[in-house]
Design an enzyme around this catalytic site. Sequence first.
Site, PDB file in Angstrom:
ATOM      1  N   PRO A 136       3.502   9.794  -1.675  1.00 57.52           N
ATOM      2  CA  PRO A 136       4.901   9.570  -1.297  1.00 57.52           C
ATOM      3  C   PRO A 136       5.067   8.911   0.065  1.00 57.52           C
ATOM      4  O   PRO A 136       6.004   8.130   0.269  1.00 57.52           O
ATOM      5  CB  PRO A 136       5.496  10.986  -1.310  1.00 57.52           C
ATOM      6  CG  PRO A 136       4.671  11.723  -2.315  1.00 57.52           C
ATOM      7  CD  PRO A 136       3.279  11.180  -2.154  1.00 57.52           C
ATOM      8  N   GLY A 249      -8.943  -4.634 -10.261  1.00 53.71           N
ATOM      9  CA  GLY A 249      -7.610  -4.300 -10.735  1.00 53.71           C
ATOM     10  C   GLY A 249      -6.607  -5.401 -10.451  1.00 53.71           C
ATOM     11  O   GLY A 249      -5.696  -5.648 -11.249  1.00 53.71           O
ATOM     12  N   ARG A 250      -6.774  -6.064  -9.310  1.00 54.15           N
ATOM     13  CA  ARG A 250      -5.857  -7.162  -8.961  1.00 54.15           C
ATOM     14  C   ARG A 250      -6.044  -8.361  -9.874  1.00 54.15           C
ATOM     15  O   ARG A 250      -5.062  -9.021 -10.251  1.00 54.15           O
ATOM     16  CB  ARG A 250      -6.050  -7.530  -7.494  1.00 54.15           C
ATOM     17  CG  ARG A 250      -5.470  -6.496  -6.552  1.00 54.15           C
ATOM     18  CD  ARG A 250      -5.953  -6.602  -5.128  1.00 54.15           C
ATOM     19  NE  ARG A 250      -5.350  -5.517  -4.337  1.00 54.15           N
ATOM     20  CZ  ARG A 250      -5.805  -5.080  -3.185  1.00 54.15           C
ATOM     21  NH1 ARG A 250      -6.895  -5.626  -2.645  1.00 54.15           N
ATOM     22  NH2 ARG A 250      -5.195  -4.095  -2.549  1.00 54.15           N
ATOM     23  N   GLU A 371      -0.980  -2.379  -7.268  1.00 55.63           N
ATOM     24  CA  GLU A 371      -2.332  -2.848  -6.920  1.00 55.63           C
ATOM     25  C   GLU A 371      -2.337  -3.528  -5.546  1.00 55.63           C
ATOM     26  O   GLU A 371      -3.146  -4.412  -5.268  1.00 55.63           O
ATOM     27  CB  GLU A 371      -2.897  -3.810  -7.984  1.00 55.63           C
ATOM     28  CG  GLU A 371      -2.815  -3.313  -9.416  1.00 55.63           C
ATOM     29  CD  GLU A 371      -3.809  -2.223  -9.729  1.00 55.63           C
ATOM     30  OE1 GLU A 371      -4.071  -1.395  -8.836  1.00 55.63           O
ATOM     31  OE2 GLU A 371      -4.314  -2.180 -10.863  1.00 55.63           O
ATOM     32  N   GLU A 375       2.947  -8.712  -0.337  1.00 53.72           N
ATOM     33  CA  GLU A 375       2.937  -8.847   1.122  1.00 53.72           C
ATOM     34  C   GLU A 375       1.584  -8.402   1.684  1.00 53.72           C
ATOM     35  O   GLU A 375       1.030  -9.038   2.591  1.00 53.72           O
ATOM     36  CB  GLU A 375       4.074  -8.030   1.739  1.00 53.72           C
ATOM     37  CG  GLU A 375       5.469  -8.595   1.488  1.00 53.72           C
ATOM     38  CD  GLU A 375       5.942  -8.422   0.054  1.00 53.72           C
ATOM     39  OE1 GLU A 375       6.771  -9.233  -0.401  1.00 53.72           O
ATOM     40  OE2 GLU A 375       5.481  -7.469  -0.632  1.00 53.72           O
TER      41      GLU A 375
END
Length: 390
Positions: A136, A249-250, A371, A375
Amino acid sequence: MDAMTKSGGLCFTLGEDQVAIREMAAAFAAERLAPMAVEWDREKFFPVKVMREAAGLGMGGIYVSEAHGGSGLSRLDAALIIEALAMGCPTVSAYISIHNMVAGMIDRYGTEAQRARYLPKLCSMEHLASYCLTEPSAGSDAASLRTKAMRHGDEYVLNGVKQFISGAGVSDMYVVMARSGGLGASGISAFLIEAGTKGLSFGPNEHKMGWNAQPTRQVIMEDVHIPAANLLGEEGSGFKIAMAGLDGGRINIGAASLGGAQAALDKTVKYVAERQAFGKNIGSFQALQFRIADMATELEAARLLLWQAATALDHGDANATSLCAMAKRFATDAGFEIANHALQIHGGYGYLADYGIEKIVRDLRVHQILEGTNEIMRLIISRHVLGGDK
């Protein structure tokens, strides 16, 4: 495909096996994903049975070694598969990508006992997996995460909350990054937590703009005791493991964007050939022809950059992390814009759920966030270019 030529240049002519892999995944997507994608989105249905069918074709452990039930394929092969699946449903494709990322991390960093225990059922997708890094109060600044892992004899005790976790509450395995040491990245370790462990619970399924065909919940740990043997890699190496997993993952989330964008473009090409306005097919209007030309060009440019990044990762290139960030940023931005243009060309029909275009737009929007936000991708790239990552 031999992606690297003798001169060090790049050659992206797919080999016969790669063409066959892509066609297999595309056929599965067209038959098993696309016909149900809009209904799954509307009903918020997680199609576990269908994903297990995909695993039966080798898509549950794409780059896991064959010795542990995987397909032993490359990152480029994975990108071809994820893009093809996303043409049927970006949401399902993206979850399969996340599952594969976890399986790949266990295969790469796990002990032989961990591989033998977990990978066969992950590769078959009898068991599903989730990746737990974000919190969070720790998103882009992942190294500031607060989940604690305290060593007590032969156990670790974990306490903390993870946020925005795909598959949470349904998955059988959670790879959790937690702080076992001091502040900063070097104090983070990775742990394997099985579903049903005492103290492990989940928040409610989040109400989201898109990605409705997979659950997203908090993962809550309250005095979760796990064996010390469930440490993944060495203590203090968790952040490096997490970042290495994100390189692949990207690439995959970029590939999912390309698949969604390709589906939107294909729908658009068909629509402009059929739609009449002012006495002719709207595809004969130069403004729309130019727009479609730009959409196709952006899509192909993104695909080539993505393939280059995947090839760099396969070959252990020193520039791989930066290239993965470039590919993720460019492919997810381009994918969303292409889908959004497709919606505009469809006019009011594009805004209707039955046509499937608005779902693609909603699904692809989050790819620019997860992922690592785009920015943060720019930050990774700029540090590499300016020498700040050395």
